[in-house]
Design a protein around this motif. Structure first.
Motif, PDB file in Angstrom:
ATOM      1  N   LEU A  17      40.921  46.905  35.619  1.00 23.45           N
ATOM      2  CA  LEU A  17      39.647  47.132  36.305  1.00 23.45           C
ATOM      3  C   LEU A  17      39.113  45.823  36.874  1.00 23.45           C
ATOM      4  N   ALA A  18      39.183  44.762  36.083  1.00 21.71           N
ATOM      5  CA  ALA A  18      38.706  43.461  36.558  1.00 21.71           C
ATOM      6  C   ALA A  18      39.541  42.973  37.742  1.00 21.71           C
ATOM      7  N   ARG A  51      38.300  42.212  41.688  1.00 24.65           N
ATOM      8  CA  ARG A  51      38.487  40.922  42.370  1.00 24.65           C
ATOM      9  C   ARG A  51      39.242  41.084  43.687  1.00 24.65           C
ATOM     10  N   GLY A  52      39.637  42.307  44.005  1.00 24.01           N
ATOM     11  CA  GLY A  52      40.378  42.548  45.235  1.00 24.01           C
ATOM     12  C   GLY A  52      41.879  42.505  45.078  1.00 24.01           C
ATOM     13  N   GLN A  53      42.363  42.403  43.829  1.00 26.37           N
ATOM     14  CA  GLN A  53      43.799  42.373  43.587  1.00 26.37           C
ATOM     15  C   GLN A  53      44.348  43.794  43.431  1.00 26.37           C
ATOM     16  N   PRO A  90      52.301  53.448  37.080  1.00 29.62           N
ATOM     17  CA  PRO A  90      50.902  53.205  37.449  1.00 29.62           C
ATOM     18  C   PRO A  90      50.747  52.112  38.513  1.00 29.62           C
ATOM     19  N   VAL A  91      49.876  52.375  39.463  1.00 33.05           N
ATOM     20  CA  VAL A  91      49.487  51.409  40.488  1.00 33.05           C
ATOM     21  C   VAL A  91      47.972  51.440  40.600  1.00 33.05           C
ATOM     22  N   ALA A  92      47.344  50.269  40.672  1.00 32.18           N
ATOM     23  CA  ALA A  92      45.889  50.187  40.851  1.00 32.18           C
ATOM     24  C   ALA A  92      45.589  49.372  42.103  1.00 32.18           C
TER      25      ALA A  92
END
Length: 370
Positions: free
Chosen positions: A288-289, A293-295, A241-243
């Motif tokens: 998700l958080a 935050r742009g991470q 998984p990558v987000a």
């Protein structure tokens, strides 16, 4: 006659582990590390001078230890976390402990002492993230893997109602647990960077120790290259998984800093200001958080960030350390008829479990005919 002491070789392994990864480095606020099962020594049914390394002490690994006559199991994850009011065969983990004790096999669990130590698991993951791939990352990482459509239909059969469409079959692809993790095409820790512990250990005798690592690159690194390094360093899994933040693409993201935590990093990452979070697992809401935050986030399933360390680092480290400890113990024990045969045995072996694996694998679709 069974003695009231553990096997002398098991003592050598425990002493070696405590020197390599001092228990004082473990996070005792919640962790449970150390010699969790001290099995009594039976000279009439002596085990081999061998230690079996595993991430999890499952029934399958207990079977393996018994079948291969190990003296001790070094299980990274503690098999006992909380106080026990009883030991029974009805509980699978307790059953494994009871069976091992009957066979004279002890269990040592180092867990967060290995995570925190300088040169330990946290630094090994940081070495992978800062490695330099000899080959460029495959184009699939940059452009996205092509999606295969349904199998082509032969001419004349397009509208035949009696021809059933092929359905995809699925195979379970576990992470390659038994694979020798050799980074032949990854030069570890070769990209200029600085690193520090997320939660430093206050022990002045262990400089650089602490939970988690933060890597800060001298020059921004493409996210696609980091993904490639992680895949190479952790055994080339079929997928993970990558987000990334919505509205972005992997090929457009540059990374200046990485937060690293083996296993589950959610609580350690709280409030951490970095571009990429790399860990074994994050919850849905934590991930998700992070992207809000742009991470960016890379996860590998919990124990797949840990198992390669046993193959690549710990097995050789422990083998050398146990050889020294075993010679010290052999020369220091007074004559004891019950230990005579054991002390004559100069062999030392450290093996990595072939049955240990993360409970999760990837289910991959294939065509019915493939």
């Amino acid at each position: 006659m069974m003695s009231s002491q553990t096997a002398p070789f098991s003592k050598a392994v425990v002493s070696a582990m405590r020197k390599l990864y001092p228990e004082r480095l473990a996070d005792k606020s919640w962790d449970n590390t150390g010699l969790l099962l001290e099995a009594p020594y039976n000279p009439q049914r002596r085990q081999r001078n061998s230690a079996l390394l595993t991430v999890d002490l499952t029934k399958a690994v207990a079977d393996e230890a018994i079948e291969t006559k190990q003296s001790i199991v070094v299980a990274y994850h503690p098999i006992i976390f909380k106080g026990l009011k009883a030991l029974s065969l009805g509980d699978s983990q307790q059953q494994s402990l009871l069976r091992l004790a009957t066979e004279g096999i002890s269990v040592y669990c180092p867990h967060t002492a290995v995570d925190a130590a300088s040169g330990g698991l946290g630094d090994w993951l940081a070495d992978i993230v800062t490695g330099d791939a000899i080959e460029q990352p495959p184009q699939e990482l940059l452009q996205g893997s092509p999606v295969e459509g349904p199998p082509s239909v032969p001419p004349g059969e397009e509208t035949d109602p009696f021809v059933l469409p092929q359905r995809p079959s699925f195979i379970l692809q576990p992470h390659p647990s038994g694979l020798k993790f050799i980074q032949r095409d990854l030069k570890l820790a070769s990209i200029p960077h600085t690193r520090s512990a997320i939660k430093p250990n206050e022990d002045p005798s262990s400089p650089g120790a602490g939970m988690g690592r933060v890597v800060r690159f001298a020059q921004p690194q493409p996210l696609a290259h980091l993904i490639d390094r992680i895949a190479r360093g952790l055994g080339q899994p079929k997928g993970f998984p990558v987000a990334i933040p919505q509205g972005t693409a992997i090929e457009d993201i540059s990374i200046r800093s990485v937060g690293i935590c083996a296993g589950s990093g959610g609580s350690l990452f709280a409030g951490l200001d970095v571009d990429l979070l790399f860990t074994g697992e994050l919850s849905h809401h934590e991930a998700l958080a992070a992207i809000e935050r742009g991470q960016s986030v890379v996860t590998m399933f919990h124990s797949n960030t840990e198992r390669g360390f046993l193959h690549s680092v710990l097995s050789n480290q422990l083998l050398q350390a146990v050889r020294e400890e075993w010679e010290t113990i052999r020369s220091g024990i007074r004559e004891d008829g019950r230990l005579e045969e054991a002390l004559k045995d100069t062999s030392v072996e450290v093996e990595v479990s072939e049955r240990d694996r993360d409970p999760f694998g990837l289910v991959i679709a294939q065509s019915a005919g493939g």
